[in-house]
Design an enzyme around this catalytic site. Structure first.
Site, short mmCIF file in Angstrom:
data_model
loop_
_atom_site.label_atom_id
_atom_site.label_comp_id
_atom_site.label_asym_id
_atom_site.label_seq_id
_atom_site.Cartn_x
_atom_site.Cartn_y
_atom_site.Cartn_z
N GLN A 128 -12.64 -9.90 8.12
CA GLN A 128 -11.89 -8.65 7.94
C GLN A 128 -12.75 -7.62 7.20
OE1 GLN A 128 -8.45 -9.24 5.45
NE2 GLN A 128 -7.47 -7.35 6.10
N GLY A 129 -13.16 -6.57 7.90
CA GLY A 129 -13.99 -5.53 7.29
C GLY A 129 -13.17 -4.34 6.82
N SER A 131 -12.42 -3.60 2.81
CA SER A 131 -12.94 -3.07 1.54
C SER A 131 -14.39 -2.65 1.67
CB SER A 131 -12.85 -4.13 0.45
OG SER A 131 -11.51 -4.40 0.14
N GLU A 246 -0.40 -9.54 6.50
CA GLU A 246 -1.22 -10.22 5.50
C GLU A 246 -0.40 -10.54 4.26
OE1 GLU A 246 -4.87 -8.25 4.50
OE2 GLU A 246 -5.37 -9.70 2.94
N GLU A 366 -1.11 -4.01 -8.74
CA GLU A 366 -0.69 -2.65 -9.14
C GLU A 366 -0.36 -1.81 -7.91
OE1 GLU A 366 -3.22 -4.37 -10.34
OE2 GLU A 366 -2.50 -4.66 -12.39
#
Lengths: 379, 358
Positions: A128-129, A131, A246, A366
């Site tokens: 998974q690209g 971040s 996810e 957060e």
């Protein structure tokens, strides 16, 4: 409203148990019991996926026309619960559970035919690209760029914290295809074959000392334009869709219970009353979390996205993962400082350390709180 | 397995909710509390008409044969409106009477709302009469009769035959301290399955209080989010500050956890009956609703600022109810200790809490 399994549901559960009895080897169980990161290594998870694939059970969340089981959400709940209870390896979800729903919902029929069967069989292993070094929680500000050149895109930039990129042959990635006033408006969703020239994968060693995640450098990487999924510049919509899967589509309660069992199994003597109290506190949270999963995920129509309540699931699951692994180290007592390679104690210590990432990846706690306040609290 | 409310369940819950919305004004409640009243007789009669007191009584005994879910939905609505009337006591009393023979007069009076009964599990039923003492007994102030639920038998005691001292309680209700010395009683016929009925009544009492707390805390969450949208400081609504958003989100998560905890308790009790599975589920439910109560109550008061610590709004009453629930649960039901000694010691927590065998 009732919890009692009807005759069909009991028959299904017994069918799952019989399959596990037959297909789950001691070696596979041992592989799962040694997991110290988010997922088992591919030699363990793919070996199990092949057995499930032969049985037609590799993709419980997929509709039948793509080779899924077509199960109800409740059947999936029972299946996951029984698998975790039996100690079966966790299936690597990045392909089956994350990118596949996006391909099914937004990909072309040609893309579906090209990728979905190979995800199902385990021939393709996706990473998974999302971040980047400059885009973590603020994912929309990502700067990896894709420039259209004839019938190709040329990609430059780098992706960060890419789990299992060193095992994968494909990556789905968010790339910037347009400068827009709102940064999230100019993003596209593409697939990159990792053997393309210009892809370089460098390991990042985790807080637990092991290699699970990577930085992926993309230098003039040329991908065919047909690897664009959905429409150009609409990638943020697809990413948000994916993130709901996810965050709120895994069934973690059985796995968390297995972690709790593993933690208790490392006790050298029967638990003291004080230890039983600590175990009780965590187990009570787990019981209620299991009901939360059952009531949210267990009632979804097959393949449907769970919506913003997925942030509640993500938050609770990640905090519980930390609570369970912390309990594991607490139960070791003073031995919790020993790091003897391969020892049961060190597995618990490493798992505890790596579990700190649970409230960071997939949208930090957060970020989830912000979503919950806005979407569920109306603030 | 089916996790949706049935149409009947939905109608029942909606009916009570609508009635309380219309008739249960907070100002009236404030007045009753100031006058140290047990509740409102007119409300009590109306609740009887809605079926609230027959819900825990089996159909074979003349009741409406509701299960844990109906009881829970009713208590949640009462909690949301901060009702002080002792309905949980009526649930326990109805369950106890469901295990008797020849008490049709009592059952009819209970269901019709003519007779309020305070169940008590602390008394001893001897040959010479009912003896013992109980503290802070819920529903005692309003009661026409005490139901002494002893291990082998059930007795109806006239409050005039024992020493009853009213005590104002933290949740704004009036409890009583009871001292009985060989009090005369009417012995009610119970069958061989009495221990099971008694255990079910204890479980339902625990369940009823948990669902009531759920309603109280959901009301506190809604009031707080509304207030955060309205109240402006520093030139913008309080809800625009991230620190406030995160605290409201933590309340939201706690309330969601409390909701599913209450469901867990109700559904396992219905599926498995009173016993080890239900005790596990009820301990988990009580313990987690107590934890959620602390988060929601304390944050609700904090975010309401001065209004939260005044008696102007219902927030302070919600705080008091939730803390009373917690203190009582932790002292009497001791969910963590019970879970540790009954569930962890047996290893039952290594298995699913929801996939129970009927």
């Amino acid at each position: 409203m009732d919890l009692v399994l009807d005759a069909d549901q009991r028959r299904f559960r017994d069918e799952v148990r019989a399959f596990l009895q037959d297909a789950l080897t001691d070696g596979l169980r041992a592989g799962q019991s040694r997991v110290i990161g988010v997922y088992p290594e591919p030699d363990v998870s793919l070996a199990w996926q092949r057995k499930l694939f032969e049985r037609g059970w590799a993709a419980p969340t997929w509709p039948v026309e793509h080779g899924g089981t077509g199960w109800t959400a409740l059947q999936r709940f029972i299946f996951e619960c029984e698998c975790a209870q039996a100690g079966a390896p966790l299936l690597y979800p990045i392909g089956i559970r994350l990118v596949a729903p996006v391909i099914m919902a937004f990909g072309s029929p040609e893309q579906q035919a090209r990728w979905l069967p190979r995800i199902l069989s385990g021939e393709d292993y996706w990473c998974q690209g999302f971040s980047e070094p400059g885009a973590g929680s603020d994912l929309g500000s990502l700067s990896t760029r894709a420039v259209r050149d004839g019938d190709e895109y040329v990609i430059n930039g780098s992706k960060m914290w890419t789990t299992h990129a060193h095992h994968a042959n494909r990556m789905f990635a968010l790339v910037r295809t347009r400068e827009a006033e709102r940064p999230s408006d100019g993003i596209s969703f593409v697939a990159i074959d990792l053997d393309t020239p210009g892809v370089e994968i460098r390991p990042i060693i985790s807080i637990g000392g092991d290699h699970d995640v990577n930085q992926v450098f993309l230098s003039d990487v040329r991908i065919p334009a047909e690897n664009l999924i959905g429409e150009e510049n609409r990638g943020w919509v697809y990413a948000k869709y994916l993130l709901e899967f996810e965050r709120g589509y895994g069934l973690f309660s059985g796995r968390l219970r297995a972690s709790l069992r593993r933690a208790e199994a490392a006790l050298k003597a029967p638990a003291t009353p004080a230890q039983r109290r600590r175990i009780a506190e965590v187990a009570m949270e787990l019981d209620v979390f299991e009901m939360l999963e059952l009531s949210v995920v267990g009632t979804l129509p097959n393949g449907a996205a769970p919506g913003p309540v997925s942030s509640v699931l993500k938050l609770r699951a990640s905090r519980l993962k930390q609570a369970v692994t912390q309990l594991g180290v607490e139960l070791l007592g003073a031995d919790g400082v020993r790091r003897v390679e391969g020892s049961p104690g060190n597995i618990l210590v490493t798992d505890y350390l790596n579990a700190r990432a649970a409230t960071i990846f997939g949208g930090a706690a957060e970020v989830q709180l912000g979503i919950i306040a806005k979407a569920l609290g109306g603030l | 397995m089916n996790l949706a409310l049935s149409d009947e369940q939905q109608l029942f819950a909606d009916g009570i909710g609508r009635f309380l919305e219309k008739r249960y004004a907070f100002e009236h409640r404030r007045q009753m509390v100031a006058e140290q009243r047990w509740g409102d007789p007119a409300i009590w009669s109306a609740l009887a008409e809605l079926g609230c007191f027959g819900i825990a009584v089996p159909e074979t005994a003349g009741g409406f044969g509701g299960g844990s879910v109906e009881i829970g939905l009713m208590m949640r609505a009462l909690g949301r409106h901060l009702a002080i009337e002792p309905v949980a006591a009526a649930v326990v009393a109805g369950t106890l009477l469901g295990g008797t023979e020849g008490a049709d007069d009592l059952i009819e009076a209970l269901i019709g709302g003519e007779m309020r009964l305070a169940p008590c599990f602390d008394l001893v039923c001897g040959v010479s009469g009912v003896s013992g003492s109980a503290r802070s007994l819920a529903g005692g102030h309003a009661a026409h009769g005490l139901l002494a639920a002893c291990e082998q038998s059930l007795h109806l005691v006239d409050p005039a035959d024992v020493r009853v001292t009213p005590v104002p309680l933290l949740d704004d209700t009036i409890g009583v301290d009871v001292v009985a010395e060989d009090a005369p009683s009417r012995r009610l016929e119970v069958g061989a399955d009495w221990p099971r009925h008694r255990a079910l009544a204890i479980a339902r009492g625990q369940l009823a209080r948990a669902w009531q707390a759920l309603g109280v805390l959901e009301g506190a969450l809604d009031a707080t989010t509304a207030y955060m949208r309205e109240r402006r400081q520093f030139g913008r609504p309080l809800g625009a500050f991230q620190t406030i958003q995160h605290r409201v989100a933590e309340m939201t998560v706690a309330a969601k956890e409390a909701e599913v905890a209450a469901m867990l308790g109700a559904l396992v009790l219905d599926a498995a009956g009173p016993g080890a599975d239900a005790e596990r589920a009820l301990s988990a439910a009580t313990g987690r609703i107590a934890a959620a109560s602390a988060i929601v109550a304390e944050t609700a008061v904090q975010l309401h600022g001065g209004m939260g610590v005044s008696d102007e709004l219902d927030i302070s009453a919600r705080f008091r109810h939730l803390q009373a629930f917690r203190f009582r649960a932790e002292a009497v039901e001791q969910p963590v200790e019970r879970y540790a000694e009954a569930v962890v010691a047996s290893g039952a927590h290594h298995h699913s809490a929801v996939l129970v065998e009927a």
